[in-house]
Design a protein around this motif. Structure first.
Motif, PDB file in Angstrom:
ATOM      1  N   HIS A   4     -18.732  22.418  -7.568  1.00  8.09           N
ATOM      2  CA  HIS A   4     -20.062  21.465  -7.357  1.00  8.09           C
ATOM      3  C   HIS A   4     -21.180  22.193  -8.055  1.00  8.09           C
ATOM      4  N   ARG A   5     -21.706  21.155  -8.777  1.00  9.37           N
ATOM      5  CA  ARG A   5     -23.135  21.730  -9.336  1.00  9.37           C
ATOM      6  C   ARG A   5     -24.005  21.196  -8.766  1.00  9.37           C
ATOM      7  N   ILE A   6     -25.120  21.944  -8.533  1.00 14.77           N
ATOM      8  CA  ILE A   6     -26.524  21.734  -7.678  1.00 14.77           C
ATOM      9  C   ILE A   6     -27.352  21.861  -8.469  1.00 14.77           C
ATOM     10  N   ASP A 225     -25.331  16.486 -15.147  1.00  8.71           N
ATOM     11  CA  ASP A 225     -25.195  15.747 -13.826  1.00  8.71           C
ATOM     12  C   ASP A 225     -24.936  16.796 -12.752  1.00  8.71           C
ATOM     13  N   PHE A 226     -25.373  16.272 -11.522  1.00  6.59           N
ATOM     14  CA  PHE A 226     -25.160  17.190 -10.415  1.00  6.59           C
ATOM     15  C   PHE A 226     -24.613  16.484  -8.906  1.00  6.59           C
ATOM     16  N   ASP A 227     -24.092  17.291  -8.519  1.00  4.62           N
ATOM     17  CA  ASP A 227     -23.389  16.438  -7.177  1.00  4.62           C
ATOM     18  C   ASP A 227     -24.511  16.371  -5.969  1.00  4.62           C
ATOM     19  N   HIS A 228     -25.672  17.245  -6.151  1.00  9.34           N
ATOM     20  CA  HIS A 228     -26.629  17.171  -5.214  1.00  9.34           C
ATOM     21  C   HIS A 228     -27.811  17.812  -5.644  1.00  9.34           C
ATOM     22  N   THR A 229     -28.910  17.455  -5.192  1.00  9.46           N
ATOM     23  CA  THR A 229     -30.360  17.968  -5.627  1.00  9.46           C
ATOM     24  C   THR A 229     -30.996  18.536  -4.349  1.00  9.46           C
ATOM     25  N   ILE A 230     -31.557  19.942  -4.530  1.00 12.41           N
ATOM     26  CA  ILE A 230     -32.385  20.261  -3.544  1.00 12.41           C
ATOM     27  C   ILE A 230     -33.663  20.375  -3.940  1.00 12.41           C
ATOM     28  N   ASP A 333     -27.967  12.258  -1.554  1.00  9.68           N
ATOM     29  CA  ASP A 333     -27.945  12.954  -2.422  1.00  9.68           C
ATOM     30  C   ASP A 333     -29.035  14.079  -2.663  1.00  9.68           C
ATOM     31  N   VAL A 334     -29.951  14.137  -1.769  1.00  2.00           N
ATOM     32  CA  VAL A 334     -31.115  14.991  -2.062  1.00  2.00           C
ATOM     33  C   VAL A 334     -31.392  15.617  -0.698  1.00  2.00           C
ATOM     34  N   THR A 335     -31.372  17.180  -0.584  1.00  2.00           N
ATOM     35  CA  THR A 335     -32.297  17.745   0.669  1.00  2.00           C
ATOM     36  C   THR A 335     -33.463  18.316   0.244  1.00  2.00           C
ATOM     37  N   PHE A 336     -34.306  18.015   1.070  1.00  2.00           N
ATOM     38  CA  PHE A 336     -35.867  18.232   0.994  1.00  2.00           C
ATOM     39  C   PHE A 336     -36.023  19.525   2.006  1.00  2.00           C
ATOM     40  N   VAL A 337     -36.473  20.396   1.378  1.00  2.30           N
ATOM     41  CA  VAL A 337     -36.674  21.727   2.317  1.00  2.30           C
ATOM     42  C   VAL A 337     -37.876  22.549   1.593  1.00  2.30           C
ATOM     43  N   GLY A 338     -38.480  23.178   2.586  1.00  2.00           N
ATOM     44  CA  GLY A 338     -39.710  24.017   2.053  1.00  2.00           C
ATOM     45  C   GLY A 338     -41.419  23.532   2.411  1.00  2.00           C
ATOM     46  N   ARG A 339     -42.070  24.231   2.102  1.00  2.00           N
ATOM     47  CA  ARG A 339     -43.512  24.151   2.928  1.00  2.00           C
ATOM     48  C   ARG A 339     -44.206  22.767   2.225  1.00  2.00           C
TER      49      ARG A 339
END
Ligand code: FAD
Ligand code: UDP
Length: 374
Positions: A4-6, A225-230, A333-339
């Motif tokens: 997987h490409r992130i 292209d990516f499988d997921h974005t953080i 398809d997106v993870t939101f993390v952080g301050r």
């Protein structure tokens, strides 16, 4: 097995920890940051005089989480450091958090611990369920100490009155009846021996991590292209501010090198609740233990506009953020993390813990049963 490409947006704690965790589990990761450096707001660098300084204000690492401390210890050795802060109040330099020394020196008393407890009991304004930061401070120390140590500082730092901020903001600062003058009481208190940036360099040094700096997610066209974005930037920016701008508080940092001065101030930080446009001055040699001639300091000037450094904790902002969170839930398809992405007043250790949890959840989702592999 499919690789997987992130894509990870942001090379601060949230992005770097997630990147390393994913890479350690066999994922291919591209980290981008719009700044020209890694480490986010924890970035440190040599100034013109060669002294290691924190470009975005003083960062002191402290945590009660053995898991977080052990994780970061893979990438750095540590220097033990307990931060101490004095507040410039009534012409004196007095310990903050307020402790026995603060009360005795401010009021010319000679109370023992029990005496200080009784004194605070006599002046506090009891509040069973503190809702605001004003409730918290009045409930602990009463009106006079509130005005001298908290009201002005808070007005300067946030552009708001204590009564307009959530309880959690002032609750970061305890009140003590003993002589403990440490700013934090966490089990682990230490600075990365060779600095934060070096620690981040080691974290991102992995054959499956590529880092590209000076790349803004919103302008980048050739990332692939990516499988997921953080995403670890501001959540309102991600959604094009479609629900309006979330308020963030900014700062201007004024760095200064003082040639020929060996020690500018007695502790790492001095707070100025009631005078000056800045909130505090930090002298780096206390934090880093560097030996050098001359000394380097930074003053922090709060401001409304500029880089978003602090989410502003108050109920209406939390409600506003929750509306963005609803939009985020519609983007698997997106993870939101952080301050900035979670709009939470995270310390560094909390950002690490949140990123570890988010990365492990994502690994489990994309490659069920693979958690034991790293
Ligand atoms: P950040 O460090 O903000 O990283 C986010 C990154 O995303 C940034 O590098 C940014 O450039 C990048 N980015 C944003 N948008 C985009 C985009 N569109 N494209 C590409 N990249 C993007 N914590 C402590 O534990 N102890 C302390 O003493 C302490 N002191 C602090 C002092 C100050 C003045 C400040 C502001 C914070 C302090 N903190 C402290 C908190 C600490 O900085 C944060 O907990 C931590 O940096 C959060 O990491 P993060 O990765 O979530 O966010
Ligand atoms: N605070 C204050 N006086 C002080 C120190 C802190 O009023 O001398 C209040 C202020 O509202 C501040 C909050 O407590 O924003 C949290 O302080 P902390 O030092 O944890 O802030 P940070 O290091 O995150 O800027």
């Amino acid at each position: 097995m499919q690789t997987h490409r992130i894509l990870i947006v942001g090379a601060g704690y949230s992005g770097a920890v997630a990147a390393r965790e994913l890479a350690d589990h066999g994922f291919q990761v591209l980290v981008i940051d719009r700044r020209e450096h890694i480490a986010g707001n924890a970035y440190d660098e040599g100034d013109a005089a060669g002294i290691l300084v924190h470009r975005y204000g003083p960062h002191i690492f402290h945590t009660n989480s053995e898991r977080v401390f052990r994780y970061l210890s893979r990438f750095t050795a540590w220097r033990a450091y307990e931060h101490r802060v004095l507040a410039h109040v009534a012409g004196k330099l007095l310990p903050i958090p307020i402790n026995r020394t603060t009360i005795n020196e401010l009021y010319g008393l000679n109370l023992d611990e029990a005496g200080v407890a009784a004194y605070l009991e006599s002046v506090r304004v009891p509040c069973e369920h503190p809702q605001t930061s004003e409730d918290v401070v009045l409930n602990s120390v009463g009106h006079d100490l509130c005005e001298k140590f908290f009201r002005g500082y808070t007005r300067k730092q946030w552009g708001l009155d204590l009564s307009e901020l959530a309880a959690g903001v002032a609750a970061r600062i305890p009140t003590r009846c003993n002589d403990d003058d440490r700013y934090f009481t966490d089990v682990y208190q230490a600075m990365p021996l060779e600095g934060y940036t070096q620690m981040f360099e080691r974290m991102l040094d992995h054959p499956s991590i590529e880092t590209r700096l000076g790349v803004d997610y919103f302008n980048a066209t050739d990332l692939g292209d990516f499988d997921h974005t953080i995403f670890t930037g501001p959540i309102d920016a991600f959604f094009g501010y479609c629900l309006g701008r979330l308020p963030y508080r900014s700062l201007r940092f004024e760095h200064e090198h003082l040639a020929g001065v060996e020690r500018y101030q007695p502790t790492g930080t001095i707070n100025y609740p009631n005078d000056h446009a800045y909130t505090r001055i930090t002298e780096f040699r206390h934090l880093t233990g560097q030996t050098h001639t001359g000394t380097s300091i930074v003053r922090e000037f709060p401001q409304a506009d500029g880089e978003p450094y602090y989410p502003i904790p108050r109920p209406q902002n939390q409600a506003h953020y929750k509306r963005y969170e609803t939009l985020a839930a519609e983007r698997p398809d997106v993870t939101f993390v952080g301050r900035l992405a979670e709009y939470r007043y995270y310390n560094m250790d909390q950002a690490v813990a949140a990123a570890l949890t988010a990365a492990r959840r994502l690994i489990e989702r994309l490659r069920p049963g693979s958690q034991g592999e790293a």
